[in-house]
Motif scaffolding. Sequence first.
Motif, PDB file in Angstrom:
ATOM      1  N   ILE A  71      -5.678   9.145  -2.027  1.00 21.00           N
ATOM      2  CA  ILE A  71      -4.252   9.465  -2.152  1.00 21.00           C
ATOM      3  C   ILE A  71      -3.826  10.320  -0.959  1.00 21.00           C
ATOM      4  O   ILE A  71      -2.779  10.075  -0.345  1.00 21.00           O
ATOM      5  CB  ILE A  71      -3.952  10.168  -3.496  1.00 21.00           C
ATOM      6  CG1 ILE A  71      -4.102   9.169  -4.652  1.00 21.00           C
ATOM      7  CG2 ILE A  71      -2.563  10.808  -3.486  1.00 21.00           C
ATOM      8  CD1 ILE A  71      -4.069   9.789  -6.040  1.00 21.00           C
ATOM      9  N   ASN A  74      -3.157   8.460   2.010  1.00 16.41           N
ATOM     10  CA  ASN A  74      -2.024   7.561   1.805  1.00 16.41           C
ATOM     11  C   ASN A  74      -2.463   6.098   1.690  1.00 16.41           C
ATOM     12  O   ASN A  74      -1.782   5.190   2.169  1.00 16.41           O
ATOM     13  CB  ASN A  74      -0.965   7.720   2.910  1.00 16.41           C
ATOM     14  CG  ASN A  74       0.338   7.047   2.530  1.00 16.41           C
ATOM     15  OD1 ASN A  74       0.706   7.020   1.361  1.00 16.41           O
ATOM     16  ND2 ASN A  74       1.017   6.477   3.514  1.00 16.41           N
ATOM     17  N   LYS A  77      -2.054   4.789  -4.546  1.00 14.84           N
ATOM     18  CA  LYS A  77      -1.019   5.442  -5.357  1.00 14.84           C
ATOM     19  C   LYS A  77      -1.500   5.447  -6.802  1.00 14.84           C
ATOM     20  O   LYS A  77      -2.045   4.452  -7.296  1.00 14.84           O
ATOM     21  CB  LYS A  77       0.293   4.668  -5.236  1.00 14.84           C
ATOM     22  CG  LYS A  77       1.429   5.291  -5.992  1.00 14.84           C
ATOM     23  CD  LYS A  77       2.699   4.470  -5.844  1.00 14.84           C
ATOM     24  CE  LYS A  77       3.762   5.021  -6.748  1.00 14.84           C
ATOM     25  NZ  LYS A  77       4.810   4.050  -7.044  1.00 14.84           N
ATOM     26  N   SER A  79      -0.242   6.211 -10.730  1.00 15.50           N
ATOM     27  CA  SER A  79       0.953   6.406 -11.559  1.00 15.50           C
ATOM     28  C   SER A  79       0.591   6.278 -13.028  1.00 15.50           C
ATOM     29  O   SER A  79      -0.324   5.539 -13.394  1.00 15.50           O
ATOM     30  CB  SER A  79       2.038   5.394 -11.182  1.00 15.50           C
ATOM     31  OG  SER A  79       1.524   4.080 -11.211  1.00 15.50           O
ATOM     32  N   SER A  91      -2.833   1.581  -7.496  1.00 16.62           N
ATOM     33  CA  SER A  91      -2.361   0.500  -6.636  1.00 16.62           C
ATOM     34  C   SER A  91      -2.562   0.914  -5.185  1.00 16.62           C
ATOM     35  O   SER A  91      -2.709   2.102  -4.876  1.00 16.62           O
ATOM     36  CB  SER A  91      -0.882   0.189  -6.913  1.00 16.62           C
ATOM     37  OG  SER A  91      -0.090   1.336  -6.686  1.00 16.62           O
ATOM     38  N   THR A  93      -1.240   1.405  -1.403  1.00 17.08           N
ATOM     39  CA  THR A  93      -0.015   1.592  -0.636  1.00 17.08           C
ATOM     40  C   THR A  93       0.017   0.510   0.448  1.00 17.08           C
ATOM     41  O   THR A  93      -0.945  -0.249   0.617  1.00 17.08           O
ATOM     42  CB  THR A  93       0.000   2.972   0.043  1.00 17.08           C
ATOM     43  OG1 THR A  93      -1.085   3.011   0.977  1.00 17.08           O
ATOM     44  CG2 THR A  93      -0.118   4.102  -0.973  1.00 17.08           C
ATOM     45  N   THR A  94       1.092   0.451   1.200  1.00 13.29           N
ATOM     46  CA  THR A  94       1.170  -0.501   2.313  1.00 13.29           C
ATOM     47  C   THR A  94       0.024  -0.263   3.286  1.00 13.29           C
ATOM     48  O   THR A  94      -0.654  -1.210   3.714  1.00 13.29           O
ATOM     49  CB  THR A  94       2.533  -0.367   3.041  1.00 13.29           C
ATOM     50  OG1 THR A  94       3.564  -0.614   2.085  1.00 13.29           O
ATOM     51  CG2 THR A  94       2.645  -1.343   4.186  1.00 13.29           C
ATOM     52  N   GLU A  95      -0.226   1.009   3.606  1.00  6.52           N
ATOM     53  CA  GLU A  95      -1.344   1.353   4.494  1.00  6.52           C
ATOM     54  C   GLU A  95      -2.679   0.980   3.850  1.00  6.52           C
ATOM     55  O   GLU A  95      -3.588   0.487   4.520  1.00  6.52           O
ATOM     56  CB  GLU A  95      -1.311   2.843   4.839  1.00  6.52           C
ATOM     57  CG  GLU A  95      -2.425   3.311   5.748  1.00  6.52           C
ATOM     58  CD  GLU A  95      -2.325   2.843   7.200  1.00  6.52           C
ATOM     59  OE1 GLU A  95      -3.302   3.035   7.947  1.00  6.52           O
ATOM     60  OE2 GLU A  95      -1.290   2.278   7.582  1.00  6.52           O
ATOM     61  N   GLY A  96      -2.791   1.193   2.539  1.00 13.50           N
ATOM     62  CA  GLY A  96      -4.004   0.832   1.816  1.00 13.50           C
ATOM     63  C   GLY A  96      -4.268  -0.665   1.857  1.00 13.50           C
ATOM     64  O   GLY A  96      -5.413  -1.106   2.022  1.00 13.50           O
ATOM     65  N   LYS A  97      -3.202  -1.456   1.733  1.00 15.76           N
ATOM     66  CA  LYS A  97      -3.344  -2.917   1.828  1.00 15.76           C
ATOM     67  C   LYS A  97      -3.800  -3.320   3.226  1.00 15.76           C
ATOM     68  O   LYS A  97      -4.636  -4.214   3.380  1.00 15.76           O
ATOM     69  CB  LYS A  97      -2.025  -3.614   1.478  1.00 15.76           C
ATOM     70  CG  LYS A  97      -1.688  -3.531   0.014  1.00 15.76           C
ATOM     71  CD  LYS A  97      -0.327  -4.144  -0.268  1.00 15.76           C
ATOM     72  CE  LYS A  97       0.048  -3.924  -1.727  1.00 15.76           C
ATOM     73  NZ  LYS A  97       1.412  -4.349  -2.036  1.00 15.76           N
TER      74      LYS A  97
END
Length: 148
Positions: A71, A74, A77, A79, A91, A93-97
């Motif tokens: 987390i 970044n 995420k 939730s 899930s 994040t865009t950076e994680g993907k």
Amino acid sequence: MNNPRELLQILARQFGLLNKNCCEISGLDISLIHSHILYEIGRQNLPSMQKVAETLGVDITTFSRQIQSLIRMNLVKKSASPEDGRVYLLSLTTEGKFVAGSIEKMMNDYLDEVFSFMNEFEKDTVLRSIQLLNTSMQKSKMCCTPMG
């Protein structure tokens, strides 16, 4: 035939499973456990923390620390579940993907090169053998528990 333990030890070393870090992507040092977590979160649809920890065979306390690290980077995420606020869903994040996709490409390129030294029959034999080993390990009462 070679010693099975020796074969698995060599395989682990050659696969880099003893390395602390798997790779550096976008200036981030990604550990092997982080790589596995990112893969599982990407593979599953909004999995709970407990589900991913169980899939990886990691205790929830250790897993929770790893998630906090991801987390902060970044990449993940966390939730609360709309159905049960005590359950946390994960899930990428865009950076994680992006990082997970980069690792996936690196691994696929590596495996493509490794398999390029085999014919189709040899490749199929290896993959069937690994599947058979995985299935047998899942049936073992000793599997996925600390040896000691």
